[in-house]
Design an enzyme around this catalytic site. Sequence first.
Site, mmCIF file in Angstrom:
data_model
loop_
_atom_site.group_PDB
_atom_site.id
_atom_site.type_symbol
_atom_site.label_atom_id
_atom_site.label_comp_id
_atom_site.label_asym_id
_atom_site.label_seq_id
_atom_site.Cartn_x
_atom_site.Cartn_y
_atom_site.Cartn_z
ATOM 1 N N LYS A 174 31.192 34.503 46.796
ATOM 2 C CA LYS A 174 30.992 35.448 45.685
ATOM 3 C C LYS A 174 30.143 36.586 46.243
ATOM 4 O O LYS A 174 29.031 36.858 45.783
ATOM 5 C CB LYS A 174 30.319 34.715 44.510
ATOM 6 C CG LYS A 174 30.189 35.531 43.239
ATOM 7 C CD LYS A 174 31.514 35.761 42.513
ATOM 8 C CE LYS A 174 31.306 36.688 41.317
ATOM 9 N NZ LYS A 174 32.581 37.075 40.669
ATOM 10 N N ASP A 208 36.115 33.550 41.876
ATOM 11 C CA ASP A 208 36.852 33.670 40.608
ATOM 12 C C ASP A 208 38.335 33.922 40.883
ATOM 13 O O ASP A 208 39.211 33.314 40.273
ATOM 14 C CB ASP A 208 36.245 34.737 39.685
ATOM 15 C CG ASP A 208 35.941 36.048 40.393
ATOM 16 O OD1 ASP A 208 36.065 36.134 41.629
ATOM 17 O OD2 ASP A 208 35.578 37.022 39.695
ATOM 18 N N TYR A 230 22.678 22.905 45.188
ATOM 19 C CA TYR A 230 22.458 21.484 44.911
ATOM 20 C C TYR A 230 21.103 21.023 45.448
ATOM 21 O O TYR A 230 20.515 20.088 44.936
ATOM 22 C CB TYR A 230 23.537 20.635 45.595
ATOM 23 C CG TYR A 230 24.782 20.403 44.785
ATOM 24 C CD1 TYR A 230 25.563 21.461 44.335
ATOM 25 C CD2 TYR A 230 25.196 19.110 44.477
ATOM 26 C CE1 TYR A 230 26.709 21.242 43.614
ATOM 27 C CE2 TYR A 230 26.350 18.885 43.751
ATOM 28 C CZ TYR A 230 27.096 19.954 43.323
ATOM 29 O OH TYR A 230 28.242 19.716 42.612
ATOM 30 N N ASP A 275 32.833 21.978 44.809
ATOM 31 C CA ASP A 275 32.852 20.945 43.768
ATOM 32 C C ASP A 275 33.813 21.358 42.659
ATOM 33 O O ASP A 275 34.674 20.593 42.228
ATOM 34 C CB ASP A 275 31.431 20.769 43.214
ATOM 35 C CG ASP A 275 31.389 19.739 42.091
ATOM 36 O OD1 ASP A 275 32.006 18.673 42.249
ATOM 37 O OD2 ASP A 275 30.762 20.031 41.051
ATOM 38 N N ASP A 299 38.016 19.907 41.760
ATOM 39 C CA ASP A 299 38.466 19.315 40.484
ATOM 40 C C ASP A 299 39.668 20.098 39.971
ATOM 41 O O ASP A 299 40.638 19.534 39.463
ATOM 42 C CB ASP A 299 37.343 19.346 39.424
ATOM 43 C CG ASP A 299 36.540 18.048 39.384
ATOM 44 O OD1 ASP A 299 36.383 17.426 40.459
ATOM 45 O OD2 ASP A 299 36.067 17.659 38.298
HETATM 46 C C1 IPM Z 1 31.611 15.183 43.498
HETATM 47 C C2 IPM Z 1 30.796 14.891 42.276
HETATM 48 C C3 IPM Z 1 29.317 14.955 42.650
HETATM 49 C C4 IPM Z 1 29.023 16.374 43.121
HETATM 50 C C5 IPM Z 1 28.342 14.535 41.528
HETATM 51 C C6 IPM Z 1 28.628 13.133 41.045
HETATM 52 C C7 IPM Z 1 26.907 14.675 41.943
HETATM 53 O O1 IPM Z 1 31.119 15.767 41.250
HETATM 54 O O2 IPM Z 1 31.455 14.479 44.502
HETATM 55 O O3 IPM Z 1 32.426 16.115 43.448
HETATM 56 O O4 IPM Z 1 28.792 17.270 42.304
HETATM 57 O O5 IPM Z 1 29.029 16.581 44.332
HETATM 58 MG MG MG Z 2 32.778 16.951 41.653
#
Ligand code: IPM
Ligand code: MG
Length: 353
Positions: free
Chosen positions: A186, A219, A141, A243, A247
């Site tokens: 990884k 993975d 990042y 990240d 999700d």
């Molecule tokens: C998160 C989001 C952020 C990230 C984005 C909005 C930059 O996806 O906080 O998980 O990737 O960190």
């Molecule tokens: Mg995110």
Amino acid sequence: MEALITLLPGDGIGPDVTDCARKVLDAAAQKYDHRFQYNEARIGGAAIDATGDPLPPSTVEKCKAADAVFLGAVGGPQWSDPNAKVRPEQGLLKLRSMLGVYANIRPVRIYPELAAASPLRAEILEGVDMLVIRELTGGIYFGKKTRTDTTASDLCEYSVGEIERIVRVAARLAGERRGKLCSVDKANVLETSRLWRETTNRVVASEFPQLELETLLVDAAAMHLISRPADFDVIVTENMFGDILTDEASMLAGSLGMLPSASLGDGSAGLYEPIHGSAPDIAGKGIANPCAAIASAAMLLRHSLGLDREATAIEHAIATAITAGARTADIVAKGEERLTTSEMTAEIIRHLA
Ligand code: IPM
Ligand code: MG
């Protein structure tokens, strides 16, 4: 107690859910006799529109002056031109970096009543209770980026010091829980991951020998999160893997709208945000799920203000509201009533009282 909280509503549903978090903070302040003062500032697309800068200096000042910062969400299609030089997300990344909040704590908590909202079978979800500790201020990042017409590159760098400090945070938390730490990397492909694994093994063996340490390739971890989620206690991983995996993990809870987060550095100040994005498709419709934002506000009370009893009360109020059948559109089952964002918030506040 008295505290100064800076609110950064941001974009999309960010302002909707920030408003809910504030209402719940106010309700907690009233119930437990605290005085919270708020400062509001712009970030992301809203800040680009107003000033051309996704993180204006005045926002940074207000964040640095506060005991804690609450952020709604950033981003949206109107600022997503791939050729744009300034993007809303840059504001958030810069803020995380400037505040030095390298440890992003993302609890994955399951409400049994929401099992139907998850695409997984209920028996797989039984006993799921994990924390994902995501490194937040390093890795790909923040590495150097290059772009020509035909090539692009993003550099991923980690130092031993960056890995040690995040592993220590995760190991300490694992020590207060079930004593299991899983490090995700990884290492079969990436040099940064080999350093990550070596460092993690060393820190855990020398400083936290009582922990059970498991190492997974990312993975495989993505698969195990779905096939045996209840086995995980604390997961520690680098910025981008964290990240993606969180999700994925949100689907265990049934919705991205349920997962809160706390980002901490070495001091007590922190940045608190729901893990969901700005959801431009439902922005302004009043139907966003405020639970992730409200649970993030609870984490703010616990981690930055030391108000553990108040935080637990808010978490309990969310759980009771859900048990009582309160559902926003993202977690509703067939035949159940759908609450709006503000109705859901009112339900939670009612259970807090
Ligand atoms: C998160 C989001 C952020 C990230 C984005 C909005 C930059 O996806 O906080 O998980 O990737 O960190
Ligand atoms: Mg995110």
